[in-house]
Design an enzyme around this catalytic site. Structure first.
Site, PDB file in Angstrom:
ATOM      1  N   MET A  40     -71.117  12.752 -21.523  1.00 37.62           N
ATOM      2  CA  MET A  40     -70.401  12.218 -20.362  1.00 37.62           C
ATOM      3  C   MET A  40     -69.771  13.377 -19.582  1.00 37.62           C
ATOM      4  O   MET A  40     -68.839  13.179 -18.802  1.00 37.62           O
ATOM      5  CB  MET A  40     -69.339  11.211 -20.800  1.00 37.62           C
ATOM      6  CG  MET A  40     -69.980   9.989 -21.472  1.00 37.62           C
ATOM      7  SD  MET A  40     -69.024   8.495 -21.338  1.00 37.62           S
ATOM      8  CE  MET A  40     -67.550   8.975 -22.205  1.00 37.62           C
ATOM      9  N   GLY A  41     -70.265  14.580 -19.820  1.00 42.10           N
ATOM     10  CA  GLY A  41     -69.754  15.735 -19.093  1.00 42.10           C
ATOM     11  C   GLY A  41     -68.451  16.239 -19.658  1.00 42.10           C
ATOM     12  O   GLY A  41     -68.111  15.958 -20.814  1.00 42.10           O
ATOM     13  N   LEU A  43     -67.922  19.276 -20.439  1.00 39.64           N
ATOM     14  CA  LEU A  43     -68.546  19.907 -21.614  1.00 39.64           C
ATOM     15  C   LEU A  43     -67.667  20.986 -22.239  1.00 39.64           C
ATOM     16  O   LEU A  43     -66.925  21.679 -21.553  1.00 39.64           O
ATOM     17  CB  LEU A  43     -69.899  20.512 -21.208  1.00 39.64           C
ATOM     18  CG  LEU A  43     -70.902  19.538 -20.570  1.00 39.64           C
ATOM     19  CD1 LEU A  43     -72.216  20.262 -20.274  1.00 39.64           C
ATOM     20  CD2 LEU A  43     -71.152  18.315 -21.460  1.00 39.64           C
ATOM     21  N   HIS A  47     -70.290  20.263 -27.281  1.00 37.66           N
ATOM     22  CA  HIS A  47     -71.540  19.905 -26.595  1.00 37.66           C
ATOM     23  C   HIS A  47     -72.546  21.067 -26.666  1.00 37.66           C
ATOM     24  O   HIS A  47     -73.749  20.848 -26.815  1.00 37.66           O
ATOM     25  CB  HIS A  47     -71.268  19.599 -25.124  1.00 37.66           C
ATOM     26  CG  HIS A  47     -70.413  18.390 -24.898  1.00 37.66           C
ATOM     27  ND1 HIS A  47     -69.127  18.468 -24.434  1.00 37.66           N
ATOM     28  CD2 HIS A  47     -70.676  17.069 -25.072  1.00 37.66           C
ATOM     29  CE1 HIS A  47     -68.623  17.261 -24.321  1.00 37.66           C
ATOM     30  NE2 HIS A  47     -69.526  16.379 -24.708  1.00 37.66           N
ATOM     31  N   LYS A 161     -68.563  14.081 -34.636  1.00 42.78           N
ATOM     32  CA  LYS A 161     -67.177  13.650 -34.402  1.00 42.78           C
ATOM     33  C   LYS A 161     -67.154  12.151 -34.111  1.00 42.78           C
ATOM     34  O   LYS A 161     -66.292  11.436 -34.585  1.00 42.78           O
ATOM     35  CB  LYS A 161     -66.525  14.420 -33.261  1.00 42.78           C
ATOM     36  CG  LYS A 161     -65.057  14.003 -33.098  1.00 42.78           C
ATOM     37  CD  LYS A 161     -64.313  14.893 -32.163  1.00 42.78           C
ATOM     38  CE  LYS A 161     -64.602  14.575 -30.740  1.00 42.78           C
ATOM     39  NZ  LYS A 161     -64.149  13.203 -30.359  1.00 42.78           N
ATOM     40  N   GLN A 165     -70.448   6.092 -33.680  1.00 40.82           N
ATOM     41  CA  GLN A 165     -71.477   6.080 -32.629  1.00 40.82           C
ATOM     42  C   GLN A 165     -72.813   6.584 -33.203  1.00 40.82           C
ATOM     43  O   GLN A 165     -73.858   5.972 -32.994  1.00 40.82           O
ATOM     44  CB  GLN A 165     -71.030   6.968 -31.466  1.00 40.82           C
ATOM     45  CG  GLN A 165     -72.105   7.260 -30.447  1.00 40.82           C
ATOM     46  CD  GLN A 165     -71.550   7.997 -29.234  1.00 40.82           C
ATOM     47  OE1 GLN A 165     -70.907   7.393 -28.398  1.00 40.82           O
ATOM     48  NE2 GLN A 165     -71.804   9.292 -29.121  1.00 40.82           N
ATOM     49  N   VAL A 188     -67.260  20.575 -34.076  1.00 41.13           N
ATOM     50  CA  VAL A 188     -66.783  21.918 -33.725  1.00 41.13           C
ATOM     51  C   VAL A 188     -65.269  21.824 -33.545  1.00 41.13           C
ATOM     52  O   VAL A 188     -64.773  20.932 -32.840  1.00 41.13           O
ATOM     53  CB  VAL A 188     -67.452  22.436 -32.431  1.00 41.13           C
ATOM     54  CG1 VAL A 188     -66.897  23.802 -32.049  1.00 41.13           C
ATOM     55  CG2 VAL A 188     -68.972  22.507 -32.614  1.00 41.13           C
ATOM     56  N   SER A 197     -62.836  18.013 -28.078  1.00 39.27           N
ATOM     57  CA  SER A 197     -63.068  16.738 -27.402  1.00 39.27           C
ATOM     58  C   SER A 197     -62.777  16.923 -25.916  1.00 39.27           C
ATOM     59  O   SER A 197     -61.870  17.689 -25.552  1.00 39.27           O
ATOM     60  CB  SER A 197     -62.128  15.671 -27.981  1.00 39.27           C
ATOM     61  OG  SER A 197     -62.028  14.577 -27.091  1.00 39.27           O
ATOM     62  N   SER A 198     -63.507  16.193 -25.094  1.00 37.82           N
ATOM     63  CA  SER A 198     -63.240  16.266 -23.646  1.00 37.82           C
ATOM     64  C   SER A 198     -61.851  15.751 -23.345  1.00 37.82           C
ATOM     65  O   SER A 198     -61.260  16.081 -22.324  1.00 37.82           O
ATOM     66  CB  SER A 198     -64.267  15.430 -22.876  1.00 37.82           C
ATOM     67  OG  SER A 198     -65.553  15.844 -23.217  1.00 37.82           O
TER      68      SER A 198
HETATM   69  O1  PAF Z   1     -70.621  10.373 -26.796  1.00 37.17           O
HETATM   70  C1  PAF Z   1     -70.669  10.221 -25.560  1.00 37.17           C
HETATM   71  O2  PAF Z   1     -70.347  11.129 -24.798  1.00 37.17           O
HETATM   72  C2  PAF Z   1     -71.150   8.902 -24.978  1.00 37.17           C
HETATM   73  O3  PAF Z   1     -70.729   7.836 -25.755  1.00 37.17           O
HETATM   74  C3  PAF Z   1     -72.679   8.858 -24.760  1.00 37.17           C
HETATM   75  C4  PAF Z   1     -73.432   8.953 -26.074  1.00 37.17           C
HETATM   76  C5  PAF Z   1     -73.093   9.998 -23.840  1.00 37.17           C
HETATM   77  C6  PAF Z   1     -73.064   7.529 -24.106  1.00 37.17           C
HETATM   78  O4  PAF Z   1     -72.461   7.368 -22.861  1.00 37.17           O
END
Ligand code: PAF
Length: 292
Positions: A40-41, A43, A47, A161, A165, A188, A197-198
């Site tokens: 979701m950017g 970064l 990431h 993390k 999911q 990380v 985390s973002s």
């Molecule tokens: O983990 C994330 O950033 C989001 O849940 C994902 C997997 C990109 C789905 O939008």
């Protein structure tokens, strides 16, 4: 390093992947492998570790950057989510050559509004993160399925993390026969233990210090694991005690193969999960432990 090629449309990224594949496969080279790193950017190093893994296992790497409205319950949380595409692309360009970035708009992904057809993660999707964030994982699984269909990867890379999911995506891939291998990459951490985390960029300096209670609690659980599950949970709880800025949402020990809480008879690997609100920012973390 060459800057990534950014595509904003589904047709555009499909064409890029098709022609990159064709170029690699000219002259009878074996089938090119495509990896997708869904993000979701905003970064960060976490990431970049996913991108690094993707480069190791594939010839063509697509990083998707899409803040998926379907997985946010609260409008305020969606609106507060950082959107930093230009610096994300720059960062990606500084670590790897030849990447493709797929950064669609909301209209491109959901041209008719939110889709009536969704992927449901079942009962496990309503626990832990899903209990506090109703519908979150159905939103995640739906967008991840769409990304899989759009990009057509052989491999998709997720961070550990977001353990729940990753579990749900792996199960979806098996349940729905996506011809895709899921790779997961270790968490990380900052030098002081905070999981990258973002959301960390929303923490004020006092909250940043308080947030360390999460990784401390996990460490405490891990070092008490030999004394059993109750002792591990108690050790984690006492590591959180007195942290005024930290409101615990859940602390649980689950079997990583079923994502259900383990009992005292459990032997082998288990996962300690934690989620808390730290001064208004929701943070999650986890650690793998071994129960003898
Ligand atoms: O983990 C994330 O950033 C989001 O849940 C994902 C997997 C990109 C789905 O939008």
């Amino acid at each position: 390093m060459t800057q990534p090629i950014v595509e904003h449309t589904i047709a555009g990224i499909r064409e890029r992947v098709r022609s990159a594949r064709a170029e690699i496969e000219t002259g009878g080279a074996p089938r090119a492998r495509v990896a997708l790193v869904p993000t979701m950017g905003a970064l960060h190093a976490g990431h970049l570790a996913l991108v690094e893994r993707a480069r190791e296992v594939a010839d063509i790497v697509v990083v998707s950057v899409f803040v998926n409205p379907l997985q946010f319950g609260e409008k305020a949380d969606l609106e507060a989510y950082p959107r930093t595409l230009d610096s994300d692309v720059e960062l990606l360009g500084s670590v790897a050559d030849g990447l493709f970035v797929f950064a669609p708009s909301g209209e491109e992904m959901y041209p008719n509004g939110f889709p009536a057809t969704r992927v449901s993660g079942g009962a496990i999707a309503d626990r832990f993160e899903g209990r506090s964030r109703r519908g979150h994982f159905d939103g995640v699984l739906t967008v991840v399925s769409k990304l899989f269909h759009i990009v057509g990867p052989d491999v998709a890379v997720f961070g550990r993390k977001d353990a729940q999911q990753a579990f749900l995506v792996e199960r979806m891939v098996r349940d729905l026969d996506f011809p895709i291998t899921i790779e997961t990459v270790e968490i990380v951490r900052e030098d002081d233990g905070l999981a990258r985390s973002s959301r960390n960029r929303r923490l004020g300096s006092g909250e940043r210090i308080a947030a360390l209670a999460l990784s401390r609690a996990l460490e405490a659980a891990a070092s008490s694991a030999d004394a059993g599950i109750d002792a591990a949970i108690a050790a984690a709880q006492s590591a959180l005690m007195g942290e005024r800025l930290v409101t615990l949402d859940y602390l649980a020990i689950v079997d990583p193969t079923t994502f259900t809480p383990v009992d005292d008879g459990h032997r082998g690997r288990a996962l300690v999960l934690i989620a808390a609100d730290v001064g208004g920012t929701r943070l999650i973390d986890n650690e793998s432990i071994y129960l003898r």
